[in-house]
Write a protein that holds these residues in place. Structure first.
Motif: not given
Length: 593
Positions: A479-487
């Motif tokens: 598995g991995f993580t990815v950050a996604v901006a709320k907008d």
């Protein structure tokens, strides 16, 4: 599985009639997770008294199940906690089958019942459809303020009016002996489950947060007042109108509502959302716009023009940074409250602040034309072209409307930053010059394009974004993580259970994909227009020029300030060019990408 209604005994003499819909019930923004829904009603059998009947979507199975429990000649009492045309259509059928009936509603709910009872949807010119006859409106027991009713079986029902802009006629019911709060729209979640109560807090946490963000956030102040009132009750279980009940962690949920609302109140920018809605379609557009604006951290103040005092409307118009006004067209005209609100905007609105017009119509759209022409002639500038939807918006149009709201929020924030720079003393901003922020920028990540597609046929939605905050997070399972901006527009398609693809870009070949997906897109635009794509086994878009690809499913979401951190489990993947190296993103500051 077709819609059905099941009986769930809660205690002797009290039954939950639970309507189950495994598929998305309506094309409204709050159903966007597509996990189906439930419609929860409650029957005190000895009285008999029915609390919170469902909408017409469940009419056939609900009436069949209710007939097993309540004789047709019985003096049925019905607590109507939510009034809209869909609910009134079900009440028509209830009144026809149980003619000896008494409706119980709030004062505003009673007015809505009287307005909507004989209202029928417009029929197309030349149509041979004959409307069904409408039974007489039953007697109404009007609850003008909080009151208790002693039931014949020893139960004591406290009736609590809880008006909000979205649901002005809302009425909660609290059964004092069992501690059961039948909360209607509050604390709800669109999630299909046959169980009466949730297994644990985490099993429905995301669904309840999503429902809050879609419908509660634009009226956070009113919602906060209701929650504060409920904290004084001796609650043991909260049973909302949609989704499983909450018995073990209801205090935590109340705290969540406080916390989510506080985030809204801290916002420095605000948008006044003025609307009226006859059949719910204009309200659905308003919800999508509000959802999009709120993604950017801009507060939305929802104003139902039919039930808002003039002084509150005036205060919102004077204090906001943008005004959105929406209306249906009824008989070729805008409703009187909208015309009045328009007059207030023209008299008191700041011409330097953007406006927007939206609404739905059946066979004509004169109300929207009126709003547009008066505002343009009045010297206002428009944030976007008027949104005009015939009948109900579908999934694709709702997504475009949501993105329109996000574009407005970003525009307001951009103008705020420019104003701050003009008044600043000059030089680099404190955050950019902060050594810790500069050091944070030295954390590098691989350059990827996240792509996703969801839904079927004409309702299929897709989106993409460049991602550089990516990191492997686990070996087993991979598995991995990815950050996604709320907008980000793509964020709405990345909830728990959603699938997506991560296209890892190759060093020296990253400019083409970067140029495609970093360009500004108009609301609702196809991010993949002009591209030749391949697809993963589950149908996720893949870029042939990528170095490698991974197909993954979102397992968890963590709120991290202005981003969501997603943990995704890999199901499949492949290396497309074993000789290439991964493109990485070098930054000088942690204050931006």
């Amino acid at each position: 599985m077709a819609r059905q209604v099941i009986q769930l005994p809660i205690e002797p003499g009290l039954i939950c009639l639970k309507g189950l819909s495994p598929n998305r019930l309506r094309f409204e923004v709050e159903y966007g997770l597509e996990r189906g829904t439930t419609a929860n009603s409650f029957l005190f059998q000895e009285v008999p008294l029915l609390v919170h009947p469902p909408g017409a979507s469940f009419a056939e199975p609900f009436l069949a199940e209710l007939a097993k429990l309540v004789p047709a000649e019985a003096p049925l009492k019905v607590v109507v906690g939510h009034v809209n045309p869909n609910r009134v259509a079900l009440l028509h059928q209830l009144a026809a089958r149980w003619p000896n009936q008494l409706l119980v509603s709030s004062n505003t709910g009673a007015k809505l019942l009287e307005e909507l009872w004989n209202l029928q949807k417009p029929v197309a010119p030349g149509s041979e459809t004959t409307p069904e006859p409408i039974p007489a409106l039953p007697r109404i027991d009007v609850v003008k303020q909080e009151a208790s009713r002693n039931l014949v079986d020893g139960h004591v029902l406290r009736l609590i009016p809880t008006p909000t802009p979205r649901w002005p006629g809302a009425l909660m019911a609290f059964e004092e002996t069992s501690g059961l709060l039948m909360s209607g729209k509050f604390f709800a979640a669109h999630l299909c489950s046959e169980s009466f109560a949730e297994a644990n807090r985490s099993s429905s946490e995301e669904d309840r947060r999503y429902f809050y963000d879609c419908l509660m956030a634009p009226m956070a102040r009113q919602v906060e007042s209701v929650v504060e009132r409920l904290e004084a009750l001796d609650i043991r279980t909260i049973a909302p109108g949609h989704g499983p009940a909450i018995s073990e962690s209801w205090r935590s949920l109340l705290n969540d509502y406080h916390r989510w609302g506080a985030t809204q109140e801290r916002a420095r920018l605000s948008v006044a959302l003025l609307f009226a809605s006859a059949y719910g379609n204009t309200a659905a557009i308003a919800d999508a716009l509000a959802q999009g604006v709120a993604r950017t951290g801009v507060r939305v103040e929802s104003i139902n023009c039919e039930f808002t005092p003039p002084e509150q409307l005036l205060a919102a118009i004077r204090s906001c940074d943008a005004i959105l006004i929406g209306s249906p067209t009824l008989g070729g005209h805008a409703p009187t409250p909208i015309v009045s609100a328009l007059g207030t905007v023209l008299a008191e609105g700041d011409r330097s602040k953007p406006v927007g017009v939206f609404g739905s119509f059946g066979w004509s759209g004169e109300a929207l034309d009126l709003l547009e022409s008066k505002l343009r002639d009045g010297g206002f500038h428009f944030a976007f072209e008027p949104i005009k939807v015939k009948f109900s918006p579908d999934a694709a149009s709702l997504k475009a409307i949501e993105e329109t709201g996000t574009a407005l929020g970003r525009q307001l924030q951009s103008e705020q930053r420019k104003a701050q720079r003009r008044t600043a003393s000059g030089g680099l901003s404190e955050s950019r010059s902060n050594p810790a922020v500069q050091a944070l920028g030295r954390v590098v990540g691989s350059l990827c394009v996240l792509t996703t597609s969801k839904g079927e046929g004409g309702n299929r939605l897709s989106s993409a974004m460049v991602a550089s905050w990516v990191s492997q997070a686990s070996f087993s399972p991979p598995g991995f993580t990815v950050a996604v901006a709320k907008d980000r527009a793509v964020e709405a398609l990345l909830h728990v259970g959603d699938r997506f693809a991560l296209n890892v870009l190759a060093a020296g070949r990253e400019n083409g994909p970067m140029k495609q997906f970093l360009q500004p897109f108009a609301p609702g635009a196809d991010r993949f227009a002009g591209l030749e794509l391949e697809h993963s086994p589950s149908g996720q878009p893949l870029l042939p020029e990528a170095l490698a690809w991974l197909e993954a499913t979102v397992q968890q979401r963590m709120e991290c300030g202005d981003h969501w951190l997603l943990y995704a489990q890999v199901s499949q993947g492949g290396v497309l060019d074993a000789s290439a190296t991964t493109a990485v993103h070098q930054r000088r500051s942690g204050a931006n990408y």
